[in-house]
Enzyme design. Structure first.
Site, PDB file in Angstrom:
ATOM      1  N   GLU A 317      42.348  50.511  45.645  1.00 35.78           N
ATOM      2  CA  GLU A 317      41.288  51.410  46.100  1.00 35.78           C
ATOM      3  C   GLU A 317      40.867  52.464  45.078  1.00 35.78           C
ATOM      4  OE1 GLU A 317      41.901  51.382  50.871  1.00 35.78           O
ATOM      5  OE2 GLU A 317      43.345  52.566  49.762  1.00 35.78           O
TER       6      GLU A 317
HETATM    7  C1  TNX Z   1      44.839  50.677  52.901  1.00 36.99           C
HETATM    8  S1  TNX Z   1      46.623  48.624  51.873  1.00 36.99           S
HETATM    9  C2  TNX Z   1      45.652  51.219  51.917  1.00 36.99           C
HETATM   10  C3  TNX Z   1      46.515  52.351  52.233  1.00 36.99           C
HETATM   11  C4  TNX Z   1      46.293  52.855  53.631  1.00 36.99           C
HETATM   12  C5  TNX Z   1      46.155  51.688  54.574  1.00 36.99           C
HETATM   13  C6  TNX Z   1      46.014  52.075  56.018  1.00 36.99           C
HETATM   14  C7  TNX Z   1      46.435  49.446  50.600  1.00 36.99           C
HETATM   15  C8  TNX Z   1      46.886  48.833  49.382  1.00 36.99           C
HETATM   16  N1  TNX Z   1      45.844  50.645  50.689  1.00 36.99           N
HETATM   17  O1  TNX Z   1      46.325  53.381  51.296  1.00 36.99           O
HETATM   18  O2  TNX Z   1      47.386  53.640  53.989  1.00 36.99           O
HETATM   19  O3  TNX Z   1      45.026  50.962  54.212  1.00 36.99           O
HETATM   20  O4  TNX Z   1      46.121  50.961  56.868  1.00 36.99           O
END
Ligand code: TNX
Length: 494
Positions: A317
């Site tokens: 992300e």
């Molecule tokens: C996505 S899964 C994220 C996390 C959040 C989560 C909440 C991922 C690699 N990144 O930072 O906590 O969704 O469900």
């Protein structure tokens, strides 16, 4: 870890006799090509289901007690000392057998009991299986013999200790619980925007500032290197590898709040963060003179404290034109230390130098095929099956729904099929903690769903079946009670 035999009486000698008839019946029916294989798990409730057909050939009476010999310092031997009365003549032997593969074991219950394995983890797993049998049969054990081996080498549980801190005692208890079901990788998400939990010697403010931060309603704290080394040692004796993750180069607000220089010039948001938004922070990738010493100190610490073959560097992300270049650099740095990097799926879009790097798949619709074709392996964590911050049922309070509106009920999780994918290292279920702030809530989200993860990671499709699984986990529920797990009461909810 002590498990009582209080529910042994639920299966009487009469039940065992009828079970033997079932076993004999299925033996003759194997001649019909269409008959399902009579797995040991259809006779005795064992989770995860052993990868073996085994028949029951009689009973062994251990009511006069046993004598345990071999590997007496191992956790397996210690565990069995608590399982049996250890004053009798029946021998329980723990022995090495180098012809077996890592983590696998051979269990023979005849006029004596023998567990053979190539390593102490295999002995422990044999002892765990034996203990599950003793729990159900008490002192009149079914005679049987089989060899059992795991399908995948990565059977993981991830806990996000960054959004909300989980005290080290919880992690010890969690390691014990994982080992009961042959789960073997505890991935700790040690940093995020809301908190930094790992002491890094050259950067003390990470835990002074980032350790004092958490998501709103969550807990603050951090682990000293000594805490972590002791946990690593304890876990290793129970077959569990602690896999550390520091999330880079995004999800780094706690690091930036600790060392403002890590942000680009002109960034004004330099404080700690306690919201639940994702994707807003990053290291300044145009300042390698600042981020490289930092990243290298962080990776050096992970390598120093955690003997794990795999070091997780995050990579999720974030949007930045230099992202791919950064991930190659960080992966190469991990490789230069003789370890392999793991990163979330996004990094798989970029061509890495080190093809031993592993990608962790998390969005159901993300396509890792190009990376797989370049030779990388993957850890399967598709959110609509394995995200344990999603509800045990649709509408469960304090759960996320972004990946699946109806949550991730156990039956849904269990319906996932790892065999449909290539280059699979294994499966892992993450527990993100934006909405999971304390131990009891974590227990509710983790159990019994992790028993499903254990079975998907250990048992091949031939030995897996939802009806059988739900019966087996119900029979083993007293193990969770005995271990003090505040699991989701799935039986009452049916
Ligand atoms: C996505 S899964 C994220 C996390 C959040 C989560 C909440 C991922 C690699 N990144 O930072 O906590 O969704 O469900």
């Amino acid at each position: 870890m002590r498990v009582s035999t209080s529910f042994a009486s639920s299966l009487t000698a009469a039940a065992l006799a009828s079970v033997m008839l079932v076993a004999c019946g299925s033996q003759s029916s194997t001649e019909q090509a269409s008959a399902p294989a009579p797995a040991i798990a259809s006779i005795v409730n064992i989770v995860p289901a052993p990868n073996a057909n085994a028949f029951i050939t009689g009973t062994l009476d251990v009511s006069d007690g046993v004598t345990i010999i071999g590997r007496d310092q191992s956790v397996a031997a210690q565990m069995l000392t608590e399982t049996f009365t250890t004053t009798g003549d029946i021998l329980v032997t723990l022995q090495g057998d180098t012809s077996l593969t890592p983590e696998s074991y051979r269990l023979v219950i005849d006029d004596a009991i023998t567990i053979s394995a190539a390593d102490d983890t295999g002995l422990l797993y044999g002892a765990q299986t034996l203990q599950q049998i003793v729990l159900q049969y008490g002192t009149s054990l079914p005679k049987t013999a089989f060899t059992d081996a795991p399908r995948y080498s990565w059977r993981g549980s991830m806990i996000d200790v960054a959004r909300s801190f989980y005290p080290i005692d919880y992690l010890y208890a969690h390691v014990d619980r994982m080992a009961m079901f042959k789960l073997n990788k505890l991935h700790l998400h040690l940093s995020d925007d809301q908190g930094w939990r790992l002491q890094v010697p050259d950067y003390p403010r990470l835990v002074e500032v980032g350790g004092n931060s958490a998501v709103e309603g969550g807990r603050t704290g951090y682990y000293s290197s000594e805490d972590m080394r002791a946990l690593v040692e304890y876990a290793s004796e129970r077959g569990v590898t602690i896999v550390p993750e520091i999330d880079l180069p995004g999800h780094t607000q706690a690091a930036i709040a600790s060392y403002n220089d890590l942000a680009c010039d002109g960034v004004t948001n330099l404080g700690t963060y306690s919201g639940v938004r994702v994707g807003f922070s990053k290291l300044c990738l145009t300042k390698p003179e600042v981020y490289k010493p930092f990243v290298e100190a962080v990776i050096d610490t992970m390598v120093d404290v955690f003997p794990s073959e795999f070091i997780h560097i995050g990579g999720d992300e974030i949007r930045d034109p230099l992202y791919g270049e950064f991930m190659v650099y960080a992966s190469d740095y991990v490789a230069s230390k003789g370890r392999s990097a793991v990163a979330w799926e996004e990094a798989g879009k970029h061509v890495m130098n080190d093809t031993s790097m592993v990608f962790q798949w998390w969005n159901d619709n993300f396509d890792l095929t190009p990376a797989i074709e370049r030779g990388h392996r993957q850890i399967l964590s598709p959110c609509s099956y394995t995200y344990l911050d999603h509800g045990n049922y649709a509408g469960q309070p304090n759960t996320y729904t972004w990946c699946r509106q109806d949550g991730v009920p156990l039956e849904r999780l269990y319906s996932f099929e790892p065999a449909d994918f290539n280059n699979v290292l294994g499966i892992e279920a993450p527990l993100w903690s934006e909405l999971v702030h304390d131990n009891a809530t974590a227990d509710n989200r983790l159990w019994p769903r992790l028993m499903g993860v254990a079975e998907l990671g250990w048992s091949v499709p031939q030995y897996r079946d939802w009806q059988s699984f739900s019966q087996r986990i119900e029979a083993l529920q007293p193990m969770l009670d005995e271990a003090g797990v505040a699991y989701y009461p799935w039986i009452d909810a049916r």
